[in-house]
Design a protein around this motif. Structure first.
Motif, PDB file in Angstrom:
ATOM      1  N   SER A   6     -22.978  21.411  -8.638  1.00  0.00           N
ATOM      2  CA  SER A   6     -21.727  20.644  -8.573  1.00  0.00           C
ATOM      3  C   SER A   6     -21.564  19.943  -7.219  1.00  0.00           C
ATOM      4  CB  SER A   6     -20.522  21.545  -8.853  1.00  0.00           C
ATOM      5  OG  SER A   6     -20.383  22.510  -7.838  1.00  0.00           O
ATOM      6  N   LEU A   7     -22.297  20.367  -6.212  1.00  0.00           N
ATOM      7  CA  LEU A   7     -22.237  19.720  -4.901  1.00  0.00           C
ATOM      8  C   LEU A   7     -23.249  18.583  -4.762  1.00  0.00           C
ATOM      9  CD1 LEU A   7     -21.808  22.860  -2.625  1.00  0.00           C
ATOM     10  CD2 LEU A   7     -20.036  21.304  -3.464  1.00  0.00           C
ATOM     11  N   CYS A   8     -24.087  18.412  -5.765  1.00  0.00           N
ATOM     12  CA  CYS A   8     -25.089  17.345  -5.748  1.00  0.00           C
ATOM     13  C   CYS A   8     -24.446  16.049  -6.223  1.00  0.00           C
ATOM     14  CB  CYS A   8     -26.269  17.703  -6.645  1.00  0.00           C
ATOM     15  SG  CYS A   8     -27.187  19.146  -6.101  1.00  0.00           S
ATOM     16  N   VAL A   9     -24.328  15.106  -5.318  1.00  0.00           N
ATOM     17  CA  VAL A   9     -23.656  13.845  -5.635  1.00  0.00           C
ATOM     18  C   VAL A   9     -24.658  12.730  -5.895  1.00  0.00           C
ATOM     19  CG1 VAL A   9     -22.058  12.095  -4.744  1.00  0.00           C
ATOM     20  CG2 VAL A   9     -21.641  14.515  -4.277  1.00  0.00           C
ATOM     21  N   THR A  10     -25.682  12.635  -5.067  1.00  0.00           N
ATOM     22  CA  THR A  10     -26.636  11.542  -5.189  1.00  0.00           C
ATOM     23  C   THR A  10     -27.793  11.925  -6.105  1.00  0.00           C
ATOM     24  OG1 THR A  10     -27.979  12.255  -3.310  1.00  0.00           O
ATOM     25  CG2 THR A  10     -26.101  10.788  -2.831  1.00  0.00           C
ATOM     26  N   THR A  11     -28.474  10.922  -6.585  1.00  0.00           N
ATOM     27  CA  THR A  11     -29.675  11.160  -7.379  1.00  0.00           C
ATOM     28  C   THR A  11     -30.690  11.935  -6.549  1.00  0.00           C
ATOM     29  OG1 THR A  11     -29.323   9.246  -8.793  1.00  0.00           O
ATOM     30  CG2 THR A  11     -31.583  10.008  -8.581  1.00  0.00           C
ATOM     31  N   ALA A  12     -30.781  11.622  -5.267  1.00  0.00           N
ATOM     32  CA  ALA A  12     -31.706  12.349  -4.385  1.00  0.00           C
ATOM     33  C   ALA A  12     -31.400  13.844  -4.385  1.00  0.00           C
ATOM     34  CB  ALA A  12     -31.620  11.781  -2.969  1.00  0.00           C
ATOM     35  N   ASP A  13     -30.130  14.183  -4.252  1.00  0.00           N
ATOM     36  CA  ASP A  13     -29.735  15.591  -4.267  1.00  0.00           C
ATOM     37  C   ASP A  13     -30.073  16.240  -5.606  1.00  0.00           C
ATOM     38  OD1 ASP A  13     -28.616  15.386  -1.715  1.00  0.00           O
ATOM     39  OD2 ASP A  13     -26.582  15.058  -2.482  1.00  0.00           O
ATOM     40  N   LYS A  14     -29.829  15.541  -6.682  1.00  0.00           N
ATOM     41  CA  LYS A  14     -30.073  16.090  -8.019  1.00  0.00           C
ATOM     42  C   LYS A  14     -31.567  16.303  -8.265  1.00  0.00           C
ATOM     43  CE  LYS A  14     -25.857  14.024  -9.809  1.00  0.00           C
ATOM     44  NZ  LYS A  14     -25.237  13.171 -10.816  1.00  0.00           N
ATOM     45  N   LEU A  15     -32.380  15.341  -7.826  1.00  0.00           N
ATOM     46  CA  LEU A  15     -33.824  15.493  -7.975  1.00  0.00           C
ATOM     47  C   LEU A  15     -34.321  16.722  -7.222  1.00  0.00           C
ATOM     48  CD1 LEU A  15     -34.934  11.771  -7.573  1.00  0.00           C
ATOM     49  CD2 LEU A  15     -35.145  13.168  -9.642  1.00  0.00           C
ATOM     50  N   LYS A  16     -33.846  16.885  -6.010  1.00  0.00           N
ATOM     51  CA  LYS A  16     -34.265  18.034  -5.205  1.00  0.00           C
ATOM     52  C   LYS A  16     -33.767  19.346  -5.821  1.00  0.00           C
ATOM     53  CE  LYS A  16     -34.755  19.444  -0.422  1.00  0.00           C
ATOM     54  NZ  LYS A  16     -34.529  19.061   0.977  1.00  0.00           N
ATOM     55  N   PHE A  17     -32.525  19.340  -6.279  1.00  0.00           N
ATOM     56  CA  PHE A  17     -31.963  20.542  -6.907  1.00  0.00           C
ATOM     57  C   PHE A  17     -32.821  20.984  -8.085  1.00  0.00           C
ATOM     58  CE2 PHE A  17     -29.507  22.447 -10.332  1.00  0.00           C
ATOM     59  CZ  PHE A  17     -28.909  23.524  -9.695  1.00  0.00           C
ATOM     60  N   TYR A  18     -33.104  20.067  -9.011  1.00  0.00           N
ATOM     61  CA  TYR A  18     -33.881  20.432 -10.202  1.00  0.00           C
ATOM     62  C   TYR A  18     -35.310  20.818  -9.843  1.00  0.00           C
ATOM     63  CZ  TYR A  18     -30.263  19.285 -13.591  1.00  0.00           C
ATOM     64  OH  TYR A  18     -29.126  19.284 -14.344  1.00  0.00           O
ATOM     65  N   ARG A  19     -35.885  20.135  -8.873  1.00  0.00           N
ATOM     66  CA  ARG A  19     -37.253  20.481  -8.469  1.00  0.00           C
ATOM     67  C   ARG A  19     -37.305  21.910  -7.925  1.00  0.00           C
ATOM     68  NH1 ARG A  19     -39.667  20.671  -3.794  1.00  0.00           N
ATOM     69  NH2 ARG A  19     -38.160  19.385  -2.672  1.00  0.00           N
ATOM     70  N   LEU A  20     -36.385  22.223  -7.020  1.00  0.00           N
ATOM     71  CA  LEU A  20     -36.382  23.567  -6.431  1.00  0.00           C
ATOM     72  C   LEU A  20     -36.018  24.640  -7.453  1.00  0.00           C
ATOM     73  CD1 LEU A  20     -34.732  22.770  -2.978  1.00  0.00           C
ATOM     74  CD2 LEU A  20     -37.157  23.225  -3.457  1.00  0.00           C
ATOM     75  N   THR A  21     -35.072  24.332  -8.323  1.00  0.00           N
ATOM     76  CA  THR A  21     -34.659  25.278  -9.364  1.00  0.00           C
ATOM     77  C   THR A  21     -35.826  25.614 -10.299  1.00  0.00           C
ATOM     78  OG1 THR A  21     -32.398  24.450  -9.285  1.00  0.00           O
ATOM     79  CG2 THR A  21     -33.029  25.632 -11.278  1.00  0.00           C
ATOM     80  N   ASN A  22     -36.692  24.632 -10.502  1.00  0.00           N
ATOM     81  CA  ASN A  22     -37.838  24.834 -11.396  1.00  0.00           C
ATOM     82  C   ASN A  22     -39.122  25.201 -10.650  1.00  0.00           C
ATOM     83  OD1 ASN A  22     -37.040  24.050 -14.337  1.00  0.00           O
ATOM     84  ND2 ASN A  22     -35.951  22.628 -13.015  1.00  0.00           N
ATOM     85  N   ASN A  23     -38.976  25.514  -9.364  1.00  0.00           N
ATOM     86  CA  ASN A  23     -40.099  25.989  -8.547  1.00  0.00           C
ATOM     87  C   ASN A  23     -41.272  25.020  -8.458  1.00  0.00           C
ATOM     88  OD1 ASN A  23     -38.897  28.554  -7.870  1.00  0.00           O
ATOM     89  ND2 ASN A  23     -39.253  29.119 -10.007  1.00  0.00           N
ATOM     90  N   TYR A  24     -40.955  23.748  -8.288  1.00  0.00           N
ATOM     91  CA  TYR A  24     -41.985  22.736  -8.071  1.00  0.00           C
ATOM     92  C   TYR A  24     -41.979  22.301  -6.614  1.00  0.00           C
ATOM     93  CZ  TYR A  24     -42.510  21.950 -13.125  1.00  0.00           C
ATOM     94  OH  TYR A  24     -42.763  22.088 -14.465  1.00  0.00           O
ATOM     95  N   PHE A  25     -43.125  21.795  -6.178  1.00  0.00           N
ATOM     96  CA  PHE A  25     -43.238  21.134  -4.883  1.00  0.00           C
ATOM     97  C   PHE A  25     -43.164  19.629  -5.117  1.00  0.00           C
ATOM     98  CE2 PHE A  25     -45.564  25.131  -4.282  1.00  0.00           C
ATOM     99  CZ  PHE A  25     -44.938  25.611  -3.139  1.00  0.00           C
ATOM    100  N   GLN A  26     -42.862  18.877  -4.077  1.00  0.00           N
ATOM    101  CA  GLN A  26     -42.840  17.417  -4.217  1.00  0.00           C
ATOM    102  C   GLN A  26     -44.192  16.912  -4.721  1.00  0.00           C
ATOM    103  OE1 GLN A  26     -41.588  15.585  -0.532  1.00  0.00           O
ATOM    104  NE2 GLN A  26     -39.421  15.844  -1.032  1.00  0.00           N
ATOM    105  N   GLU A  27     -45.255  17.492  -4.245  1.00  0.00           N
ATOM    106  CA  GLU A  27     -46.605  17.091  -4.664  1.00  0.00           C
ATOM    107  C   GLU A  27     -46.779  17.260  -6.180  1.00  0.00           C
ATOM    108  OE1 GLU A  27     -50.313  15.480  -3.981  1.00  0.00           O
ATOM    109  OE2 GLU A  27     -48.886  15.908  -2.378  1.00  0.00           O
ATOM    110  N   ASP A  28     -46.219  18.318  -6.747  1.00  0.00           N
ATOM    111  CA  ASP A  28     -46.306  18.545  -8.198  1.00  0.00           C
ATOM    112  C   ASP A  28     -45.641  17.408  -8.970  1.00  0.00           C
ATOM    113  OD1 ASP A  28     -47.490  21.104  -7.747  1.00  0.00           O
ATOM    114  OD2 ASP A  28     -45.489  22.021  -7.619  1.00  0.00           O
TER     115      ASP A  28
END
Length: 138
Positions: A6-28
């Motif tokens: 709910s604190l994720c406002v930008t697309t950048a924040d949302k992308l990072k949130f979902y990536r970390l929640t799903n245990n991915y690295f940026q490289e993945d």
């Protein structure tokens, strides 16, 4: 912040949130999109950047979410008819593209480029548009 969506406002924040929640690295995610890690990193690190729609769609399928769940107001404007709506507003106001451009302190060619799909508004320009036409872009 990234442990509370709910604190994720930008697309950048949302992308990072979902990536970390799903245990991915940026490289993945970069490999999944067939782009460099630096390219994908810009999506998460540069909050003013624009993510390609096909990348957002592909990422949303990976996380099994709606693409709109990744989009902030700026991306929804770009990819869900905001430019057409803006052109309709200009025409309804009976303004020339030159008059409209002066409202946002941009060149006439910039407005024409937006309307013809040659370029897209920057986030800064979008924020000006949103402030002036707040009733149209909620």
């Amino acid at each position: 912040m990234l442990n509370n969506f709910s604190l994720c406002v930008t697309t950048a924040d949302k992308l990072k949130f979902y990536r970390l929640t799903n245990n991915y690295f940026q490289e993945d995610i970069a490999n999944f999109l067939h782009v460099s890690r630096t390219h994908y990193g810009f999506y998460e690190e540069r909050k003013d950047s624009c993510c390609a729609l096909e990348h957002l769609e592909k990422i949303s399928s990976l996380y099994n979410i709606l693409v709109e769940d990744l989009m902030d107001d700026y991306h929804k404007f770009l990819y869900r008819g905001g430019i057409d709506k803006l052109k309709a507003i200009r025409k309804n106001m009976k303004l020339t593209s030159r008059d409209f451009a002066s409202m946002f302190n941009v060149a006439n060619s910039t407005i024409l480029g937006w309307e013809h799909g040659d370029n897209i508004p920057t986030r800064k320009s979008f924020n000006k548009v949103k402030a002036v036409f707040k009733d149209y872009f909620k």
